[in-house]
Motif scaffolding. Structure first.
Motif, PDB file in Angstrom:
ATOM      1  N   LEU A 271       0.830  -1.206   0.000  1.00 43.35           N
ATOM      2  CA  LEU A 271       0.000   0.000   0.000  1.00 43.35           C
ATOM      3  C   LEU A 271       0.866   1.258   0.000  1.00 43.35           C
ATOM      4  N   GLN A 272       1.965   1.240   0.741  1.00 48.52           N
ATOM      5  CA  GLN A 272       2.866   2.394   0.740  1.00 48.52           C
ATOM      6  C   GLN A 272       3.455   2.629  -0.652  1.00 48.52           C
ATOM      7  N   TRP A 273       3.963   1.562  -1.267  1.00 45.96           N
ATOM      8  CA  TRP A 273       4.574   1.712  -2.591  1.00 45.96           C
ATOM      9  C   TRP A 273       3.539   2.153  -3.630  1.00 45.96           C
ATOM     10  N   ALA A 274       2.323   1.614  -3.546  1.00 45.41           N
ATOM     11  CA  ALA A 274       1.285   1.990  -4.512  1.00 45.41           C
ATOM     12  C   ALA A 274       0.966   3.483  -4.406  1.00 45.41           C
ATOM     13  N   MET A 275       0.798   3.990  -3.182  1.00 44.15           N
ATOM     14  CA  MET A 275       0.498   5.404  -3.003  1.00 44.15           C
ATOM     15  C   MET A 275       1.671   6.275  -3.447  1.00 44.15           C
ATOM     16  N   ALA A 276       2.884   5.828  -3.178  1.00 45.84           N
ATOM     17  CA  ALA A 276       4.050   6.599  -3.618  1.00 45.84           C
ATOM     18  C   ALA A 276       4.128   6.662  -5.142  1.00 45.84           C
ATOM     19  N   GLU A 277       3.872   5.533  -5.798  1.00 49.87           N
ATOM     20  CA  GLU A 277       3.975   5.504  -7.261  1.00 49.87           C
ATOM     21  C   GLU A 277       2.889   6.340  -7.934  1.00 49.87           C
ATOM     22  N   VAL A 278       1.647   6.258  -7.454  1.00 46.54           N
ATOM     23  CA  VAL A 278       0.602   7.049  -8.114  1.00 46.54           C
ATOM     24  C   VAL A 278       0.808   8.536  -7.847  1.00 46.54           C
ATOM     25  N   ALA A 279       1.335   8.894  -6.668  1.00 39.06           N
ATOM     26  CA  ALA A 279       1.566  10.308  -6.371  1.00 39.06           C
ATOM     27  C   ALA A 279       2.642  10.914  -7.260  1.00 39.06           C
ATOM     28  N   ARG A 280       3.635  10.114  -7.608  1.00 37.64           N
ATOM     29  CA  ARG A 280       4.709  10.640  -8.454  1.00 37.64           C
ATOM     30  C   ARG A 280       4.446  10.390  -9.943  1.00 37.64           C
ATOM     31  N   ASN A 281       3.306   9.786 -10.253  1.00 37.05           N
ATOM     32  CA  ASN A 281       2.884   9.574 -11.644  1.00 37.05           C
ATOM     33  C   ASN A 281       1.461  10.102 -11.814  1.00 37.05           C
ATOM     34  N   PRO A 282       1.295  11.429 -11.942  1.00 42.87           N
ATOM     35  CA  PRO A 282      -0.050  12.028 -11.988  1.00 42.87           C
ATOM     36  C   PRO A 282      -0.944  11.447 -13.075  1.00 42.87           C
ATOM     37  N   ARG A 283      -0.370  11.041 -14.195  1.00 46.05           N
ATOM     38  CA  ARG A 283      -1.204  10.460 -15.251  1.00 46.05           C
ATOM     39  C   ARG A 283      -1.911   9.213 -14.747  1.00 46.05           C
ATOM     40  N   VAL A 284      -1.175   8.354 -14.048  1.00 47.88           N
ATOM     41  CA  VAL A 284      -1.756   7.128 -13.499  1.00 47.88           C
ATOM     42  C   VAL A 284      -2.779   7.463 -12.425  1.00 47.88           C
ATOM     43  N   LEU A 285      -2.442   8.404 -11.562  1.00 45.67           N
ATOM     44  CA  LEU A 285      -3.354   8.814 -10.484  1.00 45.67           C
ATOM     45  C   LEU A 285      -4.682   9.284 -11.052  1.00 45.67           C
ATOM     46  N   HIS A 286      -4.628  10.196 -12.007  1.00 43.63           N
ATOM     47  CA  HIS A 286      -5.866  10.770 -12.561  1.00 43.63           C
ATOM     48  C   HIS A 286      -6.680   9.721 -13.316  1.00 43.63           C
ATOM     49  N   LYS A 287      -6.010   8.808 -14.001  1.00 44.97           N
ATOM     50  CA  LYS A 287      -6.735   7.767 -14.737  1.00 44.97           C
ATOM     51  C   LYS A 287      -7.458   6.828 -13.772  1.00 44.97           C
ATOM     52  N   ALA A 288      -6.789   6.455 -12.687  1.00 51.54           N
ATOM     53  CA  ALA A 288      -7.419   5.573 -11.692  1.00 51.54           C
ATOM     54  C   ALA A 288      -8.582   6.288 -11.009  1.00 51.54           C
ATOM     55  N   GLN A 289      -8.403   7.565 -10.676  1.00 49.37           N
ATOM     56  CA  GLN A 289      -9.476   8.325 -10.037  1.00 49.37           C
ATOM     57  C   GLN A 289     -10.670   8.500 -10.971  1.00 49.37           C
TER      58      GLN A 289
ATOM     59  N   SER B 147     -11.214  -1.936 -13.423  1.00 46.79           N
ATOM     60  CA  SER B 147     -10.091  -2.679 -13.997  1.00 46.79           C
ATOM     61  C   SER B 147      -8.744  -1.977 -13.821  1.00 46.79           C
ATOM     62  N   TYR B 148      -8.715  -0.648 -14.041  1.00 44.58           N
ATOM     63  CA  TYR B 148      -7.415   0.031 -14.036  1.00 44.58           C
ATOM     64  C   TYR B 148      -6.767  -0.016 -12.659  1.00 44.58           C
ATOM     65  N   LEU B 149      -7.559   0.077 -11.600  1.00 43.24           N
ATOM     66  CA  LEU B 149      -7.012  -0.012 -10.243  1.00 43.24           C
ATOM     67  C   LEU B 149      -6.275  -1.330 -10.037  1.00 43.24           C
ATOM     68  N   LYS B 150      -6.832  -2.401 -10.572  1.00 45.62           N
ATOM     69  CA  LYS B 150      -6.178  -3.706 -10.442  1.00 45.62           C
ATOM     70  C   LYS B 150      -4.835  -3.720 -11.171  1.00 45.62           C
ATOM     71  N   LEU B 151      -4.762  -3.010 -12.294  1.00 41.82           N
ATOM     72  CA  LEU B 151      -3.493  -2.929 -13.019  1.00 41.82           C
ATOM     73  C   LEU B 151      -2.457  -2.151 -12.222  1.00 41.82           C
ATOM     74  N   VAL B 152      -2.909  -1.120 -11.513  1.00 43.27           N
ATOM     75  CA  VAL B 152      -2.002  -0.333 -10.671  1.00 43.27           C
ATOM     76  C   VAL B 152      -1.389  -1.223  -9.594  1.00 43.27           C
ATOM     77  N   ILE B 153      -2.190  -2.073  -8.986  1.00 40.91           N
ATOM     78  CA  ILE B 153      -1.681  -2.974  -7.948  1.00 40.91           C
ATOM     79  C   ILE B 153      -0.719  -3.996  -8.548  1.00 40.91           C
ATOM     80  N   LYS B 154      -1.059  -4.533  -9.715  1.00 45.35           N
ATOM     81  CA  LYS B 154      -0.156  -5.473 -10.367  1.00 45.35           C
ATOM     82  C   LYS B 154       1.200  -4.833 -10.669  1.00 45.35           C
ATOM     83  N   GLU B 155       1.170  -3.622 -11.190  1.00 41.53           N
ATOM     84  CA  GLU B 155       2.414  -2.950 -11.540  1.00 41.53           C
ATOM     85  C   GLU B 155       3.221  -2.589 -10.296  1.00 41.53           C
TER      86      GLU B 155
END
Length: 526
Positions: free
Chosen positions: A322-340, A362-370
């Motif tokens: 969970l820590q790594w996922a939040m760190a990655e989406v915060a530093r990748n705004p494109r991914v953050l906005h797409k998931a939101q 679906s996209y949220l699941k891809l974020v966790i996989k990545e």
């Protein structure tokens, strides 16, 4: 997993290295000697007498990175090292992992029992480190069918949703005060309380003490202490002091488990007065432990160690993810906005996120996989032991060798992944990517391992991480702290690898979460 547990041990190791020239005068073997006769060992870095390959790892506490670098420099997807007296074989490619985890899984199904592990497991074997055999098979069956199966995981849905509601309320309060949100601390509290409630039916007031104990256990069980690397040397055991630490840790963790069991029994007695309640994981284990007529009985020590294994695995790995996922989406705004956008389009202003809402997301699941590809929580998995000398990729793996699978290196293998260092959830879309999941079938993606010793708690861990991440992204916008620059993505050494520094972000409320109740507060052990 640190090569050196602390500065004191490092200094003691240096002292031993100073004595090596004296030892060399008495050693008549060649520097490359490995005692393996005519075996064709895998390639590896050059070795010295007595200490073997240890000098290649000194000053490199991140073992998964150090091993990946050695494998690359020696062109060794299957690599041999001698660390002190102990032979190690390290797999760093999908092909090598397939041989160990699938093709010859039975031969690598046991765990190496180090001197430290023997102290820690003096009263019970648990599940994670039990030798392969009837005892382990029974525990595994219990976990798969009764403790961590789909029906049992679903039964804890209310617990997950209540604890996520508490998380959201805490984050909303910090957002209203314009305070930085310590995502790392919030994730630890959420995952720990959720896991403990599933285990014993209640929150545990000694949570912080317990977490400190789990961290110490992790360092001891899979740390490379001198006593474990030189098991025949009484001096190494004396110098390292690991046996004393292991005994103290073992006694402390069992005392905490006794407290948790007493708390559990008091809660059950109270719930019976009110008409009963749902069984938790400890209920199931205690019931099985009391059953008669089984050829492989469970001792109370086995019950305690199994709960400790499940708790440590459930909290440490999920918190890190969970820590790594939040760190990655915060530093990748494109991914953050797409998931939101996906979440907010589906929920359309709904007051809360529940697990039914996530079925079509679906996209949220891809974020966790990545996230798990780039940051597998246990990057070297848990060591295995070679049961009998065998061939892997044309090389001999000697009987008794410790076998490590570098899931971190495999997840970043440029021969298997395009732009392997980039955070791109979209790589899991399409005809091939869509088939890659957590079940350990694709050897290029094994964050939870594969084969018989694959982590049995995948569904349990994924359920809370997915719900928590969805709720955090749905209810809040997330930004880096003003003036804080880039997030520090460096890693903290350990069996489970977390960010070295706490992930701190700014949250802005977009969909106000409801206020969480205070039911289920923990009681203090007498």
């Amino acid at each position: 997993m640190a090569m050196v547990q602390d500065v004191g041990e490092f200094l003691r190791l240096v002292l031993i290295l100073v004595l090596i020239p004296l030892v060399l005068l008495k050693v008549g073997r060649k520097a490359s000697g490995n005692g393996a006769g005519q075996l064709r060992l895998p390639p590896g870095p050059w070795r010295l007498p007595v200490i073997g390959s240890l000098h290649h790892l000194l000053g490199k506490p991140l073992l998964h990175r150090a091993m990946a670098d050695l494998a690359r420099r020696n062109d060794a997807p299957l690599m041999y090292l001698k660390l002190g007296e102990v032979p190690f074989v390290v797999a760093s490619s999908p092909t090598a992992a397939r041989e160990i985890l699938k093709a010859q899984d039975v031969n690598f199904a046991s765990r190496p029992w180090t001197p430290t592990l023997r102290v820690m497991m003096a009263d019970g074997k648990g599940l994670a480190f039990a030798p392969y055999g009837a005892h382990w098979r029974r525990l595994r069956k219990i976990c798969v069918l009764e403790l961590l199966g789909p029906r049992r995981v679903q039964s804890f849905r209310r617990v997950r949703e209540e604890e996520v509601a508490r998380l959201l309320a805490a984050v909303a309060a910090e957002a209203a005060a314009a305070a930085a949100v310590n995502v790392s601390e919030r994730a630890a509290v959420l995952i720990t309380d959720t896991t403990v409630r599933a285990m014993i039916g209640d929150r545990f007031e000694r949570r912080d003490e317990y977490l400190e104990g789990v961290t110490e256990v992790g360092k001891l069980l899979l740390g490379f202490s001198l006593g474990d690397l030189f098991p025949s040397s009484r001096l190494a055991n004396l110098v390292s002091g690991t046996a004393r630490r292991a005994e103290a840790s073992h006694l402390k963790m069992f005392e905490l488990m006794d407290c948790a069991i007493r708390q559990h029994q008091e809660r059950k007695a109270a719930s019976m007065d009110r008409g009963g309640g749902d069984d938790d994981i400890l209920d199931v284990l205690l019931r099985i432990q009391k059953e008669e007529g089984d050829d492989v009985p469970l001792t109370m020590g086995d019950v305690k160690d199994t709960i400790l294994d499940l708790f440590a695995a459930g909290t440490e790995t999920s918190t890190a993810t969970l820590q790594w996922a939040m760190a990655e989406v915060a530093r990748n705004p494109r991914v953050l906005h797409k998931a939101q956008a996906e979440l907010r389009s589906k929920l359309r202003g709904k007051a809360t996120v529940d697990e039914d809402d996530l079925v079509g997301v679906s996209y949220l699941k891809l974020v966790i996989k990545e996230t798990l590809r780039l940051h597998p929580a246990a990057p070297m998995l848990i060591p295995r032991e070679c049961g009998e000398t065998c061939k892997v990729l044309g090389f001999d793996v000697p009987k008794g060798a410790n076998v490590l699978v570098n899931a971190w290196a495999i997840g970043r293998d440029p021969g298997h992944w395009d732009e392997e260092e980039a955070f791109k959830p979209e790589r899991f879309e399409g005809s091939h990517g869509g088939l890659v999941d957590f079940r350990g079938i694709d050897m290029g993606y094994i964050p939870f391992g594969s084969g018989r010793r694959m982590c049995p708690g995948v569904a349990f861990a994924h359920a809370i991480v997915e719900l928590a991440l969805a709720a955090l992204l749905y209810h809040f916008d997330w930004e880096l702290l003003p003036g804080g620059g880039e997030l520090d993505m460096s890693e903290e050494p350990g069996v489970v690898v977390r960010p070295r520094k706490d992930v701190r972000l700014r949250a802005v409320v977009r969909v106000p979460p409801p206020r969480a109740g205070e039911e289920g507060a923990a009681r203090r052990c007498p």
